[in-house]
Design an enzyme around this catalytic site. Structure first.
Site, mmCIF file in Angstrom:
data_model
loop_
_atom_site.group_PDB
_atom_site.id
_atom_site.type_symbol
_atom_site.label_atom_id
_atom_site.label_comp_id
_atom_site.label_asym_id
_atom_site.label_seq_id
_atom_site.Cartn_x
_atom_site.Cartn_y
_atom_site.Cartn_z
ATOM 1 N N LYS A 1 1.324 7.609 8.335
ATOM 2 C CA LYS A 1 0.857 8.888 8.851
ATOM 3 C C LYS A 1 -0.027 8.631 10.059
ATOM 4 O O LYS A 1 -1.176 9.055 10.085
ATOM 5 C CB LYS A 1 0.013 9.522 7.737
ATOM 6 C CG LYS A 1 0.056 10.989 7.639
ATOM 7 C CD LYS A 1 -0.449 11.539 6.336
ATOM 8 C CE LYS A 1 -1.877 11.476 5.998
ATOM 9 N NZ LYS A 1 -2.300 12.285 4.859
ATOM 10 N N PHE B 1 -1.151 16.551 4.096
ATOM 11 C CA PHE B 1 -1.553 15.826 2.902
ATOM 12 C C PHE B 1 -0.372 15.834 1.933
ATOM 13 O O PHE B 1 0.161 16.883 1.601
ATOM 14 C CB PHE B 1 -2.775 16.480 2.248
ATOM 15 C CG PHE B 1 -3.377 15.615 1.192
ATOM 16 C CD1 PHE B 1 -4.236 14.576 1.538
ATOM 17 C CD2 PHE B 1 -3.063 15.797 -0.139
ATOM 18 C CE1 PHE B 1 -4.775 13.752 0.565
ATOM 19 C CE2 PHE B 1 -3.604 14.974 -1.124
ATOM 20 C CZ PHE B 1 -4.459 13.946 -0.761
ATOM 21 N N VAL B 2 0.041 14.650 1.512
ATOM 22 C CA VAL B 2 1.241 14.534 0.674
ATOM 23 C C VAL B 2 0.900 13.965 -0.705
ATOM 24 O O VAL B 2 -0.100 13.258 -0.861
ATOM 25 C CB VAL B 2 2.313 13.648 1.354
ATOM 26 C CG1 VAL B 2 2.929 14.375 2.541
ATOM 27 C CG2 VAL B 2 1.729 12.303 1.780
ATOM 28 N N ASP C 1 -2.988 6.069 6.698
ATOM 29 C CA ASP C 1 -3.467 7.287 7.361
ATOM 30 C C ASP C 1 -4.293 6.878 8.575
ATOM 31 O O ASP C 1 -3.770 6.721 9.674
ATOM 32 C CB ASP C 1 -4.249 8.128 6.346
ATOM 33 C CG ASP C 1 -4.743 9.438 6.922
ATOM 34 O OD1 ASP C 1 -4.360 9.776 8.055
ATOM 35 O OD2 ASP C 1 -5.519 10.142 6.246
ATOM 36 N N ARG D 1 0.923 11.921 -9.139
ATOM 37 C CA ARG D 1 1.434 10.576 -8.828
ATOM 38 C C ARG D 1 2.835 10.349 -9.381
ATOM 39 O O ARG D 1 3.610 9.582 -8.844
ATOM 40 C CB ARG D 1 0.526 9.501 -9.429
ATOM 41 C CG ARG D 1 -0.862 9.445 -8.842
ATOM 42 C CD ARG D 1 -1.565 8.172 -9.328
ATOM 43 N NE ARG D 1 -3.003 8.211 -9.135
ATOM 44 C CZ ARG D 1 -3.633 7.873 -8.010
ATOM 45 N NH1 ARG D 1 -2.947 7.481 -6.952
ATOM 46 N NH2 ARG D 1 -4.949 7.914 -7.927
ATOM 47 N N GLU E 1 0.855 -1.195 0.000
ATOM 48 C CA GLU E 1 0.000 0.000 0.000
ATOM 49 C C GLU E 1 0.886 1.238 0.000
ATOM 50 O O GLU E 1 2.025 1.197 0.490
ATOM 51 C CB GLU E 1 -0.912 -0.078 1.244
ATOM 52 C CG GLU E 1 -1.725 1.129 1.600
ATOM 53 C CD GLU E 1 -2.830 1.498 0.625
ATOM 54 O OE1 GLU E 1 -2.571 1.510 -0.591
ATOM 55 O OE2 GLU E 1 -3.934 1.822 1.088
ATOM 56 N N ASP E 2 0.389 2.313 -0.556
ATOM 57 C CA ASP E 2 1.176 3.544 -0.608
ATOM 58 C C ASP E 2 1.302 4.219 0.755
ATOM 59 O O ASP E 2 2.394 4.498 1.240
ATOM 60 C CB ASP E 2 0.585 4.518 -1.651
ATOM 61 C CG ASP E 2 -0.926 4.730 -1.494
ATOM 62 O OD1 ASP E 2 -1.502 4.294 -0.478
ATOM 63 O OD2 ASP E 2 -1.537 5.332 -2.401
HETATM 64 P P1 IMP Z 1 -6.584 5.218 5.308
HETATM 65 O O1 IMP Z 1 -7.612 4.202 4.949
HETATM 66 O O2 IMP Z 1 -7.161 6.380 6.076
HETATM 67 O O3 IMP Z 1 -5.347 4.662 5.982
HETATM 68 O O4 IMP Z 1 -6.162 5.915 3.964
HETATM 69 C C1 IMP Z 1 -5.373 5.300 3.064
HETATM 70 C C2 IMP Z 1 -5.650 5.798 1.668
HETATM 71 O O5 IMP Z 1 -5.982 7.190 1.634
HETATM 72 C C3 IMP Z 1 -4.396 5.672 0.864
HETATM 73 O O6 IMP Z 1 -4.395 4.480 0.143
HETATM 74 C C4 IMP Z 1 -4.410 6.885 -0.045
HETATM 75 O O7 IMP Z 1 -5.062 6.568 -1.245
HETATM 76 C C5 IMP Z 1 -5.227 7.904 0.681
HETATM 77 N N1 IMP Z 1 -4.411 8.915 1.384
HETATM 78 C C6 IMP Z 1 -4.251 9.056 2.721
HETATM 79 N N2 IMP Z 1 -3.441 10.086 3.013
HETATM 80 C C7 IMP Z 1 -3.077 10.615 1.823
HETATM 81 C C8 IMP Z 1 -2.218 11.713 1.476
HETATM 82 O O8 IMP Z 1 -1.599 12.429 2.295
HETATM 83 N N3 IMP Z 1 -2.066 11.938 0.140
HETATM 84 C C9 IMP Z 1 -2.698 11.198 -0.821
HETATM 85 N N4 IMP Z 1 -3.508 10.166 -0.524
HETATM 86 C C10 IMP Z 1 -3.698 9.878 0.789
HETATM 87 MG MG MG Z 2 -4.749 4.451 -2.165
#
Ligand code: IMP
Ligand code: MG
Length: 170
Positions: free
Chosen positions: A127, A148-149, A99, A161, A95-96
């Site tokens: 994060k 936000f990155v 958050d 991207r 995963e990238d």
């Molecule tokens: P989570 O489910 O809240 O952990 O969010 C994960 C997904 O949100 C990632 O796969 C990203 O696609 C997106 N995401 C979360 N933070 C960022 C950010 O800072 N920049 C761009 N995409 C983000």
């Molecule tokens: Mg994603």
């Protein structure tokens, strides 16, 4: 919105990917590995990682969404599921960014229910906030702040991207 600063330089990212690949090569030596990439964000890290792997590996992709603009929707939506049966396989989810952890924890539970032999997570950018789900990430890249990155696969409304570094958007 524009990229106002570089948070992690290209060469630092390259070095980290190299270290992660070395660990994966060691940990899965003699084993078959299925890398499950989460589209779209993970496509860059996966292609960089792929070139440095020397284990018996195949690549599969899923497409999941939890974000609209710069906010998490709190829900995940599977746009494309795996097209293979993962029963008895070693799975590494790539995963990238982590958050709230919602995407990863939901996905891990889903794939675990399909009885793989093992399941681990690689996430390039972490994060973690207070409200984040507790998820064990075996291969983690960089811990970053709450901003936000974009770049290195991460987007804002589909853009940025392609940047080879991680930048802050403001
Ligand atoms: P989570 O489910 O809240 O952990 O969010 C994960 C997904 O949100 C990632 O796969 C990203 O696609 C997106 N995401 C979360 N933070 C960022 C950010 O800072 N920049 C761009 N995409 C983000
Ligand atoms: Mg994603």
């Amino acid at each position: 919105m524009k990229v106002s600063k570089v948070l992690i330089e290209q060469n630092e990212i390259e070095q980290k990917v190299k270290e992660l690949a070395e660990r994966i090569n060691k940990d899965y030596s003699g084993e078959e590995l299925v890398i499950v990439g989460i589209l779209k964000g993970a496509f860059i890290v996966i292609s960089d990682l792929a070139k440095q792997l020397n284990v018996d590996v195949t690549f599969e992709f899923m497409s999941i969404q939890s974000y609209e603009g710069t906010k998490s929707t709190g829900q995940i939506k599977i746009d494309k599921d795996l097209d293979i049966d993962i029963t008895g396989k070693n799975i590494l989810i790539v995963e990238d960014i982590f958050d709230t952890g919602l995407t990863i924890s939901h996905l891990k539970n889903l794939l675990e229910s399909r009885n793989p032999k093992s399941i681990e997570i690689l996430c390039m950018f972490i994060k973690k906030d207070v409200a984040s789900e507790p998820v064990d990430i075996k291969y983690s890249g960089f811990e970053i702040g709450p901003e936000f990155v974009v770049g290195y696969g991460l987007d804002y409304e589909g853009k940025y991207r392609e940047l080879p570094f991680l930048g802050v958007l403001s």
